[in-house]
Motif scaffolding. Structure first.
Motif, short mmCIF file in Angstrom:
data_model
loop_
_atom_site.label_atom_id
_atom_site.label_comp_id
_atom_site.label_asym_id
_atom_site.label_seq_id
_atom_site.Cartn_x
_atom_site.Cartn_y
_atom_site.Cartn_z
N UNK A 66 23.19 -14.34 -33.08
CA UNK A 66 24.11 -14.88 -32.09
C UNK A 66 23.98 -14.12 -30.76
N UNK A 67 24.01 -12.80 -30.86
CA UNK A 67 23.92 -12.00 -29.63
C UNK A 67 22.59 -12.24 -28.92
N UNK A 68 21.52 -12.33 -29.70
CA UNK A 68 20.21 -12.55 -29.07
C UNK A 68 20.15 -13.92 -28.40
N UNK A 69 20.70 -14.93 -29.07
CA UNK A 69 20.69 -16.26 -28.48
C UNK A 69 21.48 -16.25 -27.16
N UNK A 70 22.63 -15.58 -27.16
CA UNK A 70 23.43 -15.52 -25.93
C UNK A 70 22.70 -14.74 -24.84
N UNK A 71 22.08 -13.64 -25.25
CA UNK A 71 21.38 -12.79 -24.28
C UNK A 71 20.22 -13.54 -23.65
N UNK A 72 19.45 -14.24 -24.47
CA UNK A 72 18.28 -14.95 -23.96
C UNK A 72 18.70 -16.12 -23.07
N UNK A 73 19.82 -16.72 -23.42
CA UNK A 73 20.30 -17.84 -22.61
C UNK A 73 20.84 -17.38 -21.26
N UNK A 74 21.20 -16.12 -21.18
CA UNK A 74 21.81 -15.57 -19.96
C UNK A 74 20.80 -15.54 -18.81
N UNK A 75 21.27 -15.80 -17.60
CA UNK A 75 20.39 -15.76 -16.44
C UNK A 75 19.95 -14.35 -16.06
N UNK A 76 20.91 -13.44 -15.99
CA UNK A 76 20.62 -12.09 -15.51
C UNK A 76 20.09 -11.16 -16.59
N UNK A 77 20.09 -9.87 -16.29
CA UNK A 77 19.57 -8.88 -17.24
C UNK A 77 20.50 -8.77 -18.44
N UNK A 78 19.94 -8.83 -19.63
CA UNK A 78 20.75 -8.74 -20.83
C UNK A 78 20.18 -7.70 -21.77
N UNK A 79 21.08 -7.07 -22.52
CA UNK A 79 20.67 -6.06 -23.49
C UNK A 79 21.28 -6.38 -24.84
N UNK A 80 20.44 -6.37 -25.86
CA UNK A 80 20.96 -6.36 -27.23
C UNK A 80 20.45 -5.10 -27.90
N UNK A 119 24.09 -4.51 -16.06
CA UNK A 119 23.61 -5.62 -16.88
C UNK A 119 24.64 -6.75 -16.95
N UNK A 120 24.14 -7.99 -17.05
CA UNK A 120 25.02 -9.16 -17.11
C UNK A 120 25.55 -9.42 -18.50
N UNK A 121 24.77 -9.02 -19.50
CA UNK A 121 25.17 -9.27 -20.88
C UNK A 121 24.79 -8.06 -21.72
N UNK A 122 25.74 -7.55 -22.48
CA UNK A 122 25.48 -6.37 -23.30
C UNK A 122 26.15 -6.55 -24.66
N UNK A 123 25.36 -6.40 -25.70
CA UNK A 123 25.92 -6.53 -27.05
C UNK A 123 25.20 -5.60 -28.01
N UNK A 124 25.91 -5.28 -29.11
CA UNK A 124 25.32 -4.40 -30.11
C UNK A 124 25.66 -4.91 -31.50
N UNK A 125 24.69 -4.88 -32.37
CA UNK A 125 24.99 -5.09 -33.78
C UNK A 125 24.01 -4.26 -34.60
N UNK A 126 23.97 -4.49 -35.89
CA UNK A 126 23.07 -3.70 -36.73
C UNK A 126 22.19 -4.63 -37.55
N UNK A 131 29.79 -9.90 -20.57
CA UNK A 131 29.16 -11.21 -20.42
C UNK A 131 29.68 -11.75 -19.09
N UNK A 132 28.95 -11.45 -18.04
CA UNK A 132 29.46 -11.82 -16.72
C UNK A 132 28.39 -12.52 -15.88
N UNK A 133 28.82 -13.19 -14.86
CA UNK A 133 27.87 -13.90 -14.02
C UNK A 133 27.64 -13.14 -12.73
N UNK A 134 26.40 -12.74 -12.56
CA UNK A 134 25.97 -12.01 -11.37
C UNK A 134 24.68 -12.67 -10.94
#
Ligand SMILES: Cc1ncc(C[n+]2csc(CCOP(=O)(O)OP(=O)(O)O)c2C)c(N)n1
Ligand code: SF4
Ligand SMILES: [Mg+2]
Lengths: 302, 371
Positions: free
Chosen positions: A211-225, A195-202, A282-285
């Motif tokens: 914040x994590x969701x906004x970053x994940x959605x903005x990401x080009x590749x596969x992202x997980x929150x 995955x290109x973006x991976x974050x966790x919160x509660x 948070x990487x570019x692939x």
């Protein structure tokens, strides 16, 4: 905005002021998305009062609003479960699919419409048990889908059976003597799969989720929150974890921000049993649909 | 177009492109794999997209997702994969998503015999997914017909907002025949279009025509699609006053179009008291036997079904009134024969079955005619 409120928010989220997406005071009025909740037909929700899933829904709306996305350009795809009921309440293009298959439906949709923001909303059972294979393959392809996994460590909708994220020893309706299976670390799985973006919160740390969701959605590749939540009516009752408020408080007490975690000694890390919250990757692939678009251009000699 | 030597599976792939298919998702399985191989090459050439998914469950899901995004979509598989597709196939029936599923049948059950032909999935095609639902299934008898029926499958699926199954078999799929394909510019398939404004749009409206138009995602019609029973706008409902008219519409929507959907070939001889009824590869055996019988001076009629589901009830019933005996050769233990028996009574039906991967021979059919 009221300074005290802002400080409370920051304290709760263990974020610095420039990291958090502090909603403007007039956010509710401004947000076109909120005004277009499908409230006339669908509210109240099917969720038990006090359930954490609603907090995640709020975070998702705020993240989309923050990014200024047009509602027509957003598709929410969900599997089956309490979590997966979320899209029906929201005024986007919404596809409620079969149990475990949200990412596979989302893959077809994203390939057909690479310009759309496709968000797959799944419970822990949905994403990691029945849908586990689709999860790792979507991450491997690095297709531009955001996977939003609400991890309540149980099968909420079917009444509290153990799931692939239930901790060892916890009780479930199908683990009356305690769960004997080790759980999946959801974020590690996504990272290993690419995955290109991976974050966790509660769900206690709602602003972090924004914040994590906004970053994940903005990401080009596969992202997980991964949004760690709770199910007080089944899992909570079986394990005597108290009310929804008690379980919410436990998420505050039993979690640690990545910044703080990183400062721990190796021994402290090894013995840490708290949920680590933060952005892990948070990487570019290169993203799948973009690569395929290039393939088409090459084949056609454009 | 020039005459070309072509394989059945290739004809299906080329037919799909000609019909406007622009998305294929699949998982390799003998004897269907050539469909995927050809489309992985051909789709990008026309701006279409191919993906090899992680399994057939995902393949079926992906073609539904892509069609929701506006691309005409197809997958191809064989028995084991067809079994895996059943849950999401039911989803497409219930959510009324057009798509085409090709089943190049092989001998089952289970892994069975991957390279051996069969017609063993005929009943699965009708009832494989749980719950009552409408379905269209077509079955070609030649390579050229594999092309034509693939085009028809896309046309029907769009026109009637339903999945269409192309039930072919290892023999038709792997056989090579010289074919002359029509000029692709002359091929048209039904185009979904929505004229209503988004505010007035109801994706599942219970119209008398039975098939409400379908809007793709991302063009202004923000609506909900679900596999739950739903109301006219797509929201889940448990209200009988919303469920009943919808169930009635979905389960009967194909009935009023049976003239269009039911395709058969009637080769009838006046005065014949014997008839052959077949479909797919078995129809080729039956045709051999028919020729031989007629050469011996026997009067025999033959009905070949291109549409398997909805079952051509009217045509079979009418044939039953003309003849004393209907011989039904098929490469299974008598699946479609059950339907023929339902229409004309068990006494009139003589099954010729073979389910070991070998075709029934014309001699076996002739022997049944002699009895
Ligand atoms: C194929 C299939 N198997 C089982 C079910 C029953 N089922 C519905 S929801 C669910 C689990 C939900 O758990 P999770 O995904 O964690 O979501 P939650 O309800 O906890 O949000 C199961 C097993 C189903 N709908 N489909
Ligand atoms: S059953 Fe549990 S997960 Fe489902 S809505 Fe109720 S509290 Fe939430
Ligand atoms: Mg769960």
């Amino acid at each position: 905005m009221n300074e005290k409120r802002e400080q409370n928010i920051l304290d709760a989220a263990t974020l610095t002021a420039d990291e958090a997406l502090i909603p403007q005071a007039d956010w509710m009025e401004r947000s076109g998305v909120l005004q277009k909740l499908r409230k006339n037909k669908k509210f109240p929700t099917i969720w038990c009062s006090g359930c954490g899933i609603g907090v995640v829904m709020g975070a998702l709306i705020r993240a989309i609003d923050h990014l200024g996305l047009k509602s027509d350009d957003v598709a929410l795809v969900a599997g089956i479960g309490c979590t997966a009921r979320m899209p029906v309440y929201l005024d986007f293009n919404t596809l409620h699919t079969t149990h475990g298959r949200a990412l596979a439906f989302a893959t077809g949709l994203k390939i057909a419409r690479p310009d759309m923001k496709v968000i797959a909303i799944m419970g822990d059972g949905d994403a990691l048990a029945i849908g586990g294979n689709h999860f790792i393959h979507a991450a491997r392809r690095n297709i531009g889908i955001t996977a939003l996994v609400v991890n309540n460590a149980t099968y909420g909708m079917t009444g509290g059976q153990y799931s692939p994220t239930t901790p060892v020893g916890r009780r479930a309706t199908t683990a009356p003597y305690g769960n004997v299976e080790p759980p999946f670390p959801v974020c590690d799985l996504a990272i290993a799969a690419g995955a290109s973006y991976v974050a966790r919160s509660t769900v206690y740390h709602a602003l972090e989720l924004d914040k994590f969701l906004a970053e994940a959605i903005a990401k080009d590749g596969f992202s997980l929150v991964e949004a760690v939540s709770y199910c007080h009516t089944t899992y909570g009752r079986l394990n005597k974890l108290g009310t929804a408020a008690d379980m919410m408080r436990a998420l505050k007490d039993n979690s640690i921000a990545k910044n703080a975690y990183d400062k721990l000694s190796d021994e402290q890390k090894a013995s840490n049993s708290k949920i680590v919250r933060g952005n892990f990757v948070n990487k570019d692939r290169s993203e799948y649909t973009g690569i395929y678009q290039n393939l088409i251009a090459n084949v056609r000699g454009d | 177009m020039a005459v070309k030597l072509m394989q059945g599976n290739e004809a299906i792939a080329i037919g799909a492109v000609a019909a406007g298919c622009r998305f294929y998702a699949g998982y390799p399985i003998t004897p269907s794999t050539e469909v995927a191989e050809v489309l992985s090459r051909e789709l990008p050439r026309v701006g279409g997209k191919f993906i090899q998914m992680e399994d057939e469950i995902a393949s079926m899901a992906a073609i539904i997702g892509a069609r929701v995004g506006g691309l005409k979509s197809m997958t191809a598989t064989s028995g084991p994969g067809f079994s895996l597709m059943q849950e999401n196939l039911g989803y497409a029936c219930l959510a009324e998503i057009p798509c085409v599923v090709v089943d190049v049948q092989r001998l089952g059950p289970s892994t069975g015999q991957p390279t051996a032909a069969s017609q063993g999935d005929i009943m699965q095609a009708r009832w494989g997914t749980h719950g009552d639902h409408p379905i269209i299934a077509l079955s070609p008898t030649s390579v050229r017909q594999a092309f034509d029926l693939t085009v028809k499958a896309f046309d029907f699926s769009e026109k009637y907002r339903t999945p269409v199954l192309l039930m072919t078999d290892e023999i038709i799929g792997h056989m090579r025949e010289p074919v002359e394909l029509p000029d692709f510019a002359t091929i048209t398939t039904f185009q979904q279009s929505v004229t209503e404004a988004p505010a007035a749009y109801k994706a599942f409206r219970n119209t008398p025509e039975g098939v409400p138009p379908m809007a793709p995602f991302g063009v202004g019609y923000r609506y909900h699609i679900t596999g739950l029973l739903h109301d006219e706008v797509g929201f889940p409902t448990q209200r009988l006053d919303e469920i009943d008219p919808w169930l009635e519409r979905v389960n009967t929507k194909l009935d009023q179009y049976s003239e269009d959907i039911v395709m058969v070939e009637e080769d009838y001889q006046p005065g014949a008291r014997l008839a052959l009824l077949s479909y797919g590869c078995s129809a080729r055996t039956a045709r051999h036997a028919l020729k031989a019988a007629r050469a011996q001076g026997k009067k025999v009629s033959m009905l070949t079904l291109q549409t398997i589901w909805p079952f051509p009830e009217k045509q079979v019933e009418a044939l039953g009134e003309q003849v004393d005996k209907i011989i039904v050769p098929e490469m299974n233990l008598g699946q479609l024969a059950l339907e023929v028996e339902r229409m004309v009574g068990r006494k009139k039906v003589r099954r010729v079955t073979r389910a070991n991967g070998e075709m029934a021979t014309p001699q076996m059919v002739l022997a049944a005619l002699e009895e």
